[in-house]
Design a protein around this motif. Sequence first.
Motif, mmCIF file in Angstrom:
data_model
loop_
_atom_site.group_PDB
_atom_site.id
_atom_site.type_symbol
_atom_site.label_atom_id
_atom_site.label_comp_id
_atom_site.label_asym_id
_atom_site.label_seq_id
_atom_site.Cartn_x
_atom_site.Cartn_y
_atom_site.Cartn_z
ATOM 1 N N ARG A 107 1.326 -1.215 -0.247
ATOM 2 C CA ARG A 107 0.057 0.079 0.031
ATOM 3 C C ARG A 107 0.665 1.465 0.230
ATOM 4 N NH1 ARG A 107 -3.937 0.778 5.086
ATOM 5 N NH2 ARG A 107 -2.950 2.778 5.515
ATOM 6 N N VAL A 108 -0.041 2.543 -0.789
ATOM 7 C CA VAL A 108 1.086 3.382 -0.120
ATOM 8 C C VAL A 108 -0.055 5.098 -0.093
ATOM 9 C CG1 VAL A 108 2.072 5.550 -1.855
ATOM 10 C CG2 VAL A 108 2.546 3.296 -2.188
ATOM 11 N N ASP A 109 0.068 5.875 0.901
ATOM 12 C CA ASP A 109 -0.529 6.259 1.705
ATOM 13 C C ASP A 109 0.380 8.104 1.302
ATOM 14 O OD1 ASP A 109 -1.828 4.592 2.944
ATOM 15 O OD2 ASP A 109 -1.032 5.008 4.919
ATOM 16 N N VAL A 110 -0.252 8.679 0.948
ATOM 17 C CA VAL A 110 -0.511 10.059 0.340
ATOM 18 C C VAL A 110 -1.212 10.446 1.503
ATOM 19 C CG1 VAL A 110 -0.203 12.048 -1.172
ATOM 20 C CG2 VAL A 110 -0.342 9.894 -2.031
ATOM 21 N N PHE A 111 -0.538 11.940 2.120
ATOM 22 C CA PHE A 111 -0.801 12.873 3.132
ATOM 23 C C PHE A 111 -0.808 14.159 2.354
ATOM 24 C CE2 PHE A 111 0.142 9.247 5.985
ATOM 25 C CZ PHE A 111 -1.273 8.757 7.015
ATOM 26 N N LEU A 112 -1.112 15.082 2.487
ATOM 27 C CA LEU A 112 -2.131 16.100 1.458
ATOM 28 C C LEU A 112 -2.140 16.618 2.633
ATOM 29 C CD1 LEU A 112 -3.593 14.440 -1.538
ATOM 30 C CD2 LEU A 112 -1.187 15.614 -1.044
ATOM 31 N N PRO A 113 -2.477 18.440 2.366
ATOM 32 C CA PRO A 113 -2.832 19.587 3.486
ATOM 33 C C PRO A 113 -4.584 19.756 3.173
ATOM 34 C CG PRO A 113 -1.145 20.579 1.989
ATOM 35 C CD PRO A 113 -1.424 19.160 1.205
ATOM 36 N N LEU A 114 -4.974 19.980 4.740
ATOM 37 C CA LEU A 114 -6.760 20.067 4.389
ATOM 38 C C LEU A 114 -6.898 21.296 3.267
ATOM 39 C CD1 LEU A 114 -7.185 20.099 8.320
ATOM 40 C CD2 LEU A 114 -7.309 18.691 6.840
ATOM 41 N N GLY A 115 -8.122 20.725 2.820
ATOM 42 C CA GLY A 115 -8.915 22.063 1.634
ATOM 43 C C GLY A 115 -7.473 21.731 -0.259
ATOM 44 N N THR A 116 -7.051 20.349 0.249
ATOM 45 C CA THR A 116 -6.307 19.685 -1.226
ATOM 46 C C THR A 116 -7.715 19.411 -1.667
ATOM 47 O OG1 THR A 116 -4.501 19.682 -0.283
ATOM 48 C CG2 THR A 116 -4.806 18.481 -1.837
ATOM 49 N N ASP A 117 -8.415 19.884 -2.721
ATOM 50 C CA ASP A 117 -9.371 19.157 -3.723
ATOM 51 C C ASP A 117 -8.230 17.830 -3.681
ATOM 52 O OD1 ASP A 117 -11.243 18.899 -5.956
ATOM 53 O OD2 ASP A 117 -10.243 20.242 -7.077
ATOM 54 N N ILE A 118 -9.356 16.729 -4.086
ATOM 55 C CA ILE A 118 -9.025 15.380 -4.017
ATOM 56 C C ILE A 118 -10.068 15.043 -6.053
ATOM 57 C CG2 ILE A 118 -8.895 13.293 -3.259
ATOM 58 C CD1 ILE A 118 -7.402 14.917 -2.070
ATOM 59 N N LYS A 119 -9.043 14.362 -5.975
ATOM 60 C CA LYS A 119 -10.054 14.132 -7.422
ATOM 61 C C LYS A 119 -10.611 12.727 -7.795
ATOM 62 C CE LYS A 119 -9.865 17.902 -8.997
ATOM 63 N NZ LYS A 119 -10.907 19.067 -9.892
ATOM 64 N N VAL A 120 -10.055 11.655 -7.001
ATOM 65 C CA VAL A 120 -10.841 10.636 -6.752
ATOM 66 C C VAL A 120 -11.515 10.142 -5.828
ATOM 67 C CG1 VAL A 120 -8.370 9.348 -7.727
ATOM 68 C CG2 VAL A 120 -8.621 9.713 -5.244
ATOM 69 N N ASN A 121 -11.512 8.766 -5.923
ATOM 70 C CA ASN A 121 -13.075 8.452 -5.037
ATOM 71 C C ASN A 121 -12.643 7.469 -4.566
ATOM 72 O OD1 ASN A 121 -15.237 10.374 -5.529
ATOM 73 N ND2 ASN A 121 -14.760 10.114 -7.632
ATOM 74 N N LEU A 122 -13.336 6.821 -3.760
ATOM 75 C CA LEU A 122 -13.107 5.197 -2.805
ATOM 76 C C LEU A 122 -13.909 4.269 -3.514
ATOM 77 C CD1 LEU A 122 -14.818 5.448 0.804
ATOM 78 C CD2 LEU A 122 -12.010 5.476 0.522
ATOM 79 N N GLY A 123 -12.536 3.395 -3.957
ATOM 80 C CA GLY A 123 -12.428 1.996 -5.279
ATOM 81 C C GLY A 123 -12.537 2.433 -6.417
ATOM 82 N N ASP A 124 -11.393 3.884 -6.705
ATOM 83 C CA ASP A 124 -11.634 4.122 -8.428
ATOM 84 C C ASP A 124 -10.101 3.382 -8.293
ATOM 85 O OD1 ASP A 124 -13.245 5.990 -8.588
ATOM 86 O OD2 ASP A 124 -12.198 7.686 -8.184
ATOM 87 N N VAL A 125 -10.283 2.725 -9.711
ATOM 88 C CA VAL A 125 -8.936 2.196 -10.048
ATOM 89 C C VAL A 125 -7.883 3.266 -10.328
ATOM 90 C CG1 VAL A 125 -7.993 0.192 -11.421
ATOM 91 C CG2 VAL A 125 -9.884 0.029 -10.559
ATOM 92 N N VAL A 126 -6.017 2.816 -10.289
ATOM 93 C CA VAL A 126 -5.737 4.668 -10.382
ATOM 94 C C VAL A 126 -4.365 4.173 -11.715
ATOM 95 C CG1 VAL A 126 -6.615 5.537 -8.964
ATOM 96 C CG2 VAL A 126 -5.329 3.892 -8.159
#
Length: 221
Positions: A189-208
């Motif tokens: 697994r890879v986790d990414v931690f971003l600042p609050l307010g960042t515009d997330i462009k993916v949804n749960l379950g998306d294949v990336v």
Amino acid sequence: MTIHKEGYTSLALTALFIFIVNAFANYYFADISWLLWTIYILSFALFIIVLQFFRSPNRKLNTDDLHVLCPADGKVVVIEETIEAEYFKDKRIQVSIFMSPVNVHVNRNPVSGIVKFFKYHPGKYLVAWDPKSSTDNERTTTVVETNQGIPVLFRQIAGALARRIVWYVKEGQEVKQGDQFGFIKFGSRVDVFLPLGTDIKVNLGDVVKGGITVLADFKNK
């Protein structure tokens, strides 16, 4: 498509194992044709499985300093606000990507910038979707400060099958978005931690796909 350099030793050991098993089978079971053919088929399947695991496809990367790219192939399994306790020690948006054994396991820099922090942690091998894997499993933590001064933390986490994390970065190094920063063997697994307010462009379950899918957008930062 090419084979990743991390696979050379594994492929050589797999080929040696297959050779020994087949030589043994031909010596002791030469008259049992059905058994020999079963061993041949299983040997071929084993080699193909290991070969596909270490594949490194050529890709046209989707680089942009205002985007955060997915660091790995897989499925989005976590999107949530959480406390990042190792480096930031405050609230961040966590996005986690689970890589199954059939995914490409190359890890790519989600952003360009300077590596401000790096640490390797030995640990356990819980299944990668276990919440405790983020803090208890073998893992690496990397923080890159972007050219816009935004720090992004990403963490490689070994899974139940993974037994080796490989990384190619160190503190003070300048890294380029989309370039390889590491590799994890056999499910992880890879986790990414971003600042609050960042515009997330993916949804749960998306294949990336690593280096192609846009994970988040910094346009409003």
